[in-house]
Each structure stands twice: as structure tokens, then as C-alpha cells.
Design an enzyme around this catalytic site. Structure first.
Site, PDB file in Angstrom:
ATOM      1  N   TYR A  15     -35.221 -34.019  -3.498  1.00  0.00           N
ATOM      2  CA  TYR A  15     -34.598 -32.923  -2.737  1.00  0.00           C
ATOM      3  C   TYR A  15     -35.609 -32.245  -1.810  1.00  0.00           C
ATOM      4  O   TYR A  15     -35.676 -31.018  -1.740  1.00  0.00           O
ATOM      5  CB  TYR A  15     -33.996 -31.870  -3.686  1.00  0.00           C
ATOM      6  CG  TYR A  15     -33.222 -32.452  -4.845  1.00  0.00           C
ATOM      7  CD1 TYR A  15     -32.024 -33.116  -4.640  1.00  0.00           C
ATOM      8  CD2 TYR A  15     -33.697 -32.340  -6.150  1.00  0.00           C
ATOM      9  CE1 TYR A  15     -31.312 -33.656  -5.700  1.00  0.00           C
ATOM     10  CE2 TYR A  15     -32.998 -32.883  -7.215  1.00  0.00           C
ATOM     11  CZ  TYR A  15     -31.809 -33.536  -6.977  1.00  0.00           C
ATOM     12  OH  TYR A  15     -31.116 -34.059  -8.034  1.00  0.00           O
ATOM     13  N   TYR A 143     -22.981 -29.903 -12.830  1.00  0.00           N
ATOM     14  CA  TYR A 143     -23.933 -30.885 -12.320  1.00  0.00           C
ATOM     15  C   TYR A 143     -24.036 -32.013 -13.335  1.00  0.00           C
ATOM     16  O   TYR A 143     -24.279 -31.770 -14.519  1.00  0.00           O
ATOM     17  CB  TYR A 143     -25.327 -30.278 -12.087  1.00  0.00           C
ATOM     18  CG  TYR A 143     -26.310 -31.348 -11.660  1.00  0.00           C
ATOM     19  CD1 TYR A 143     -26.339 -31.815 -10.351  1.00  0.00           C
ATOM     20  CD2 TYR A 143     -27.158 -31.949 -12.591  1.00  0.00           C
ATOM     21  CE1 TYR A 143     -27.186 -32.843  -9.967  1.00  0.00           C
ATOM     22  CE2 TYR A 143     -28.017 -32.980 -12.210  1.00  0.00           C
ATOM     23  CZ  TYR A 143     -28.030 -33.419 -10.904  1.00  0.00           C
ATOM     24  OH  TYR A 143     -28.861 -34.440 -10.533  1.00  0.00           O
ATOM     25  N   ASP A 248     -21.522 -33.359 -21.472  1.00  0.00           N
ATOM     26  CA  ASP A 248     -22.821 -33.669 -20.887  1.00  0.00           C
ATOM     27  C   ASP A 248     -23.840 -32.694 -21.484  1.00  0.00           C
ATOM     28  O   ASP A 248     -23.937 -31.548 -21.053  1.00  0.00           O
ATOM     29  CB  ASP A 248     -22.726 -33.527 -19.364  1.00  0.00           C
ATOM     30  CG  ASP A 248     -24.058 -33.781 -18.669  1.00  0.00           C
ATOM     31  OD1 ASP A 248     -25.086 -33.899 -19.374  1.00  0.00           O
ATOM     32  OD2 ASP A 248     -24.063 -33.848 -17.427  1.00  0.00           O
ATOM     33  N   LYS A 277     -32.902 -36.136 -20.883  1.00  0.00           N
ATOM     34  CA  LYS A 277     -33.970 -35.153 -20.692  1.00  0.00           C
ATOM     35  C   LYS A 277     -34.905 -34.989 -21.898  1.00  0.00           C
ATOM     36  O   LYS A 277     -35.859 -35.727 -22.015  1.00  0.00           O
ATOM     37  CB  LYS A 277     -33.373 -33.821 -20.230  1.00  0.00           C
ATOM     38  CG  LYS A 277     -32.840 -33.919 -18.805  1.00  0.00           C
ATOM     39  CD  LYS A 277     -32.782 -32.604 -18.068  1.00  0.00           C
ATOM     40  CE  LYS A 277     -32.683 -32.841 -16.583  1.00  0.00           C
ATOM     41  NZ  LYS A 277     -31.338 -32.709 -16.020  1.00  0.00           N
TER      42      LYS A 277
HETATM   43  C1  LIG Z   1     -30.526 -33.701 -15.260  1.00  0.00           C
HETATM   44  C2  LIG Z   1     -29.112 -33.801 -15.576  1.00  0.00           C
HETATM   45  C3  LIG Z   1     -28.392 -34.989 -15.354  1.00  0.00           C
HETATM   46  C4  LIG Z   1     -29.003 -36.208 -14.706  1.00  0.00           C
HETATM   47  O1  LIG Z   1     -30.053 -36.746 -15.424  1.00  0.00           O
HETATM   48  P1  LIG Z   1     -31.128 -37.708 -14.685  1.00  0.00           P
HETATM   49  O2  LIG Z   1     -32.007 -38.162 -15.794  1.00  0.00           O
HETATM   50  O3  LIG Z   1     -31.838 -36.828 -13.691  1.00  0.00           O
HETATM   51  O4  LIG Z   1     -30.384 -38.791 -14.024  1.00  0.00           O
HETATM   52  C5  LIG Z   1     -27.062 -35.016 -15.728  1.00  0.00           C
HETATM   53  N1  LIG Z   1     -26.465 -33.944 -16.294  1.00  0.00           N
HETATM   54  C6  LIG Z   1     -27.127 -32.794 -16.519  1.00  0.00           C
HETATM   55  C7  LIG Z   1     -26.420 -31.657 -17.179  1.00  0.00           C
HETATM   56  C8  LIG Z   1     -28.469 -32.676 -16.168  1.00  0.00           C
HETATM   57  O5  LIG Z   1     -29.104 -31.526 -16.358  1.00  0.00           O
END
Ligand SMILES: *Cc1c(COP(=O)(O)O)cnc(C)c1O
Length: 427
Positions: A15, A143, A248, A277
Site C-alpha cells: 500500500y 476486511y 474470519d 497472523k
Molecule cells: C490480515 C487479514 C487478512 C489477510 O491475511 P493475509 O495473511 O495478509 O493475506 C484477512 N482477514 C483479516 C481479518 C485480516 O486481519
């Protein structure tokens, strides 16, 4: 050319304008909560390197596990072959996740785990004879990653939809749950936002494969904390309409919000969960999509019979070893006291920012501290300030925030909150 000149001339950063990348720090070491620059200066990593390094960088037990593994087998394909690192990690995940969520798909990154979850949902629905259930519902402000289908369920306004207009598949966007976690719940569906979900399910429910959302905390979509009751009731409504729920937990999993998983605030179990993560404690890229037995069995018994996804580096043993060591630290449970102490201290030390003229809101949940500004925050200002404050912050949109490693000391955390408040003052 100096290394930084080479970087500016040749490397893309996330970004970031390729022609004007702004201030850039060259990092040579990362240990515990500290990042060391090539000039010898140090900064506290208040971002946990994009929310991953929860136990601190270069953690001896995680690095040790990776070193043991690298000597034996850094990688081997996962089609037709398996290995103990994948099996051991699987055992940890089955132990940590709620009962019933135990069919584990390993992949390389969070975005990919979302793609896999969306595919699972569509394949399961088709397997059940629901040919038309190919669309997705989500809430605004979300996101879910940067790959195509993940991007299509990100917030259509503050996400990337504008840039890619016409190229993204159309999804169903519900209003963001209006009641925050700090506010009193209302059972009135017009007030709590569930009326919109009810309406969508009643009118378009038979076209929808799944509702995909970040539980309780919307991260990169705006650091917004909504009321868990929304999630609880949405779970029942989805079930009643044959719509799967995908959670997620890539940002929220493994203690960040004060609970092991953010879904625990609402006491629900989804059909599919995405983790990433902090999974490896920030040591190497890995993510996973975990489904219920029902979803897995549905796909397995279908005509298609297989889930159509298989990353080349699926279940990379090195990443599995790192994740297993990281989850052992999570299972030891020190994060509970650490996260709750971080929350208390941040609540106290960020409160004065409320009185600043440009500050809109200050909020804390678990080890997430946010100062929301009225105006857009230029991240390069924070990057420029970092060597003086000794704190590495990367604000986005209107938010000056931190997600420190759980092992941060109280003095270090005071330094972080002071840097955040002074950044908010300077804006
Ligand atoms: C960071 C993130 C993603 C994407 O993960 P990447 O490893 O960067 O592809 C998806 N969902 C959420 C909630 C995130 O914080």
C-alpha cells in the site's frame, strides 16, 4: 547505490507509492518487542509486525522448533504425503478450537484461507443440491484480505472496490452492527441492525452460500468493536436459512481480544473459521481454514468429492513447527493475564487523548488500543517520528492504534501510549 536507495528504486512495499515510498527504516534485528535499525537505534514494535508477533520476535522456543525442523525437512509436498509437523499442529488446533470444528486445511496466508473458506461454502451448498447458493453476505467495514474473492467481501467504500469497479463479483452488504461492545444491547431489530440481516435472508436467502464476518472486532476496516449479541443472533438466523457462517479470526484469534477467540465473546461456533497472523507467532507465513465435520462430509460425499484447492507449499513443515511452538505458548495461558493487564493500562493511559480537539473516539479491547481521529492520519508522519519516540506505529485511515506483543513490559507500554497520544496531539 546504498541499500535504502536500491530499495526505493526496485522494491514494492505494501500500500505504498512506488515513486514516493516516504521514510523507510532498514531493520537488521527483531528480538522480543524491539526492532533494531541499521543505525543501531531501536524501536518498540507496537504493531506486533501487523498483529502477528504476539510472543515477541525471535522467540527462543519458536526459533528452536524451526531450527530443529529445518535440519530434517524444510519442505515436502502434501499431496499423497504427510508429516509429523502437520499432524502435531493439527492436534494443537483440535485441542484449542471448540468441539466440532476439526477439519483442518493448511494454507500460506490469511487471504488464501479466506478463498478456501468461500470455496468450501459454495462446494458444500452445491453438494447439498443448492445450485443457486453462490453469493455471499457480509457487513460493511470488513476486511478479509487482498486476493480477488476476499477483496469482493471487503468494505465496498473504504476497501478497494472503487479501484476495481466492474472487476469484482457483487456481494450483499449489510450495515455494520450499529451497537458497539461498550454500549447497551437492544433487542429491537431496527436498532441493533439485525433487521437488515433478517430482510436479506428472507428475500435473497436461497442465493446465499454463507455470511462471512470478522467476529466482534473489525480490524483493517476501521478498528471497530461491535456487540457480540449481534453475532449470537446472526448465528441462529443463518442456521434457520441454511446459510453457513464463516468467521474470519485471522486478526482476532489467539487471545488478542481478551478471549482465546473473538467468537467466545458471543459463545458461538461457526461452520468455517479462518486463522492466520498470530498462528506462527509472527515467525513465518501460515494460515488455516477449519471446517465442521458436516461441511467436510458434505463435500466428501458430493459428486465433486474433493475440495478444489491445494497450495504448492500446503502444510509447509517449517511453518507447522513454528505454529506448533507458538500454540504451545498460547496453551500455557500466560496471555490471559498479559492481555488483561495491557487492556487496563491502555484504558488508563489513552484516556487523556479523549480531550484532544481532533480526537473522535478512544477505545480499547483486549490488547488493541485505538485513538480514532476526525481526520485521515498520514502514516509517514508516524514513520518519521519513530526514531525519536522509540515506538514503531503504522496508523491507517483515521486510526492511531497499537496491537503490542503480549510480552510487552508495563514501561514499554507506557512509551507506546505516550507516542500514540503525542501523535494524536500533532495531527
Ligand atoms: C490480515 C487479514 C487478512 C489477510 O491475511 P493475509 O495473511 O495478509 O493475506 C484477512 N482477514 C483479516 C481479518 C485480516 O486481519
Amino acid at each position: 547505490m546504498t541499500p535504502l536507495d536500491f530499495d526505493a528504486r526496485h522494491l514494492w512495499h505494501p500500500y505504498t507509492n512506488v515513486l514516493d515510498p516516504g521514510p523507510m527504516h532498514l531493520i537488521t534485528h527483531a528480538d522480543g518487542v524491539m526492532l533494531t535499525r541499521d543505525d543501531g537505534g531501536q524501536m518498540i514494535d507496537a504493531m506486533s509486525s501487523w498483529w502477528c508477533a504476539v510472543h515477541g520476535h525471535n522467540h527462543p522456543s519458536i526459533v528452536g522448533a524451526m531450527q530443529d525442523q529445518i535440519g530434517q525437512m524444510p519442505h515436502v509436498m502434501f499431496g499423497g504425503l504427510t508429516h509429523n509437523p502437520a499432524i502435531e499442529l493439527g492436534r494443537r488446533l483440535v485441542d484449542l478450537l471448540p468441539k466440532g470444528l476439526d477439519r483442518i486445511f493448511y494454507c500460506d496466508s490469511g487471504s488464501v484461507s479466506i478463498e478456501v473458506a468461500l470455496k468450501m461454502a459454495v462446494q458444500y451448498q452445491k453438494a447439498m443440491g443448492h445450485e443457486n447458493r453462490v453469493e455471499f453476505a457480509t457487513i460493511r467495514g470488513g476486511y478479509h484480505g487482498d486476493t480477488w474473492k476476499a477483496m469482493s467481501v471487503c468494505d465496498p467504500v473504504n476497501g478497494m472496490h472503487g479501484l476495481f469497479r466492474g472487476a469484482l463479483s457483487v456481494q450483499h452488504f449489510l450495515p455494520r452492527p450499529p451497537i458497539t461492545i461498550a454500549q447497551d444491547w437492544s433487542d429491537d431489530p431496527e436498532v441493533n441492525g439485525l433487521g437488515a440481516l433478517q430482510h436479506l435472508l428472507a428475500t435473497k436467502g436461497t442465493q446465499i452460500a454463507a455470511l462471512i464476518i470478522e467476529p466482534v472486532v473489525q480490524g483493517a476496516g476501521g478498528m471497530y468493536f461491535y456487540h457480540p449479541n449481534w453475532l449470537k443472533q446472526a448465528r441462529d438466523m443463518c442456521k434457520a436459512h441454511g446459510v453457513l457462517m464463516i468467521l474470519d479470526e485471522i486478526a482476532t484469534g489467539f487471545g488478542r481480544t481478551g478471549k482465546l477467540f473473538a467468537m467466545d465473546h458471543a459463545d458461538i461456533v461457526p461452520d468455517i473459521i479462518c486463522l492466520g497472523k498470530a498462528l506462527t507467532g509472527g515467525h513465518i507465513s501460515m494460515a488455516t481454514t477449519v471446517a465442521t465435520e458436516t461441511v467436510a462430509r458434505g463435500i466428501g460425499e458430493s459428486d465433486a468429492s474433493v475440495l478444489m484447492h491445494g497450495p504448492t507449499y500446503m502444510a509447509n513443515p517449517l511453518a507447522c513447527a513454528a505454529a506448533t511452538a507458538s500454540l504451545d505458548l498460547i496453551a500455557a495461558g500466560h496471555w490471559r493475564a498479559q492481555v488483561s493487564a495491557i487492556a487496563d493500562q491502555m484504558t488508563q493511559e489513552l484516556a487523556p487523548a479523549r480531550k484532544l480537539p481532533r480526537v473522535k473516539d478512544v477505545r480499547v479491547l483486549g490488547a488493541i488500543g485505538v485513538i480514532e481521529m476526525h481526520d485521515w492520519v498520514d502514516p509517514s508522519v508516524a514513520h518519521q517520528m519513530a526514531p525519536q519516540t522509540g515506538v514503531w506505529l503504522r496508523p491507517f485511515a483515521h486510526n492511531i492504534y497499537c496491537m503490542p506483543p503480549y510480552v510487552i513490559s508495563s514501561d514499554q507500554l507506557s512509551q507506546v501510549t505516550a507516542a500514540m497520544v503525542s501523535l494524536a496531539k500533532g495531527m
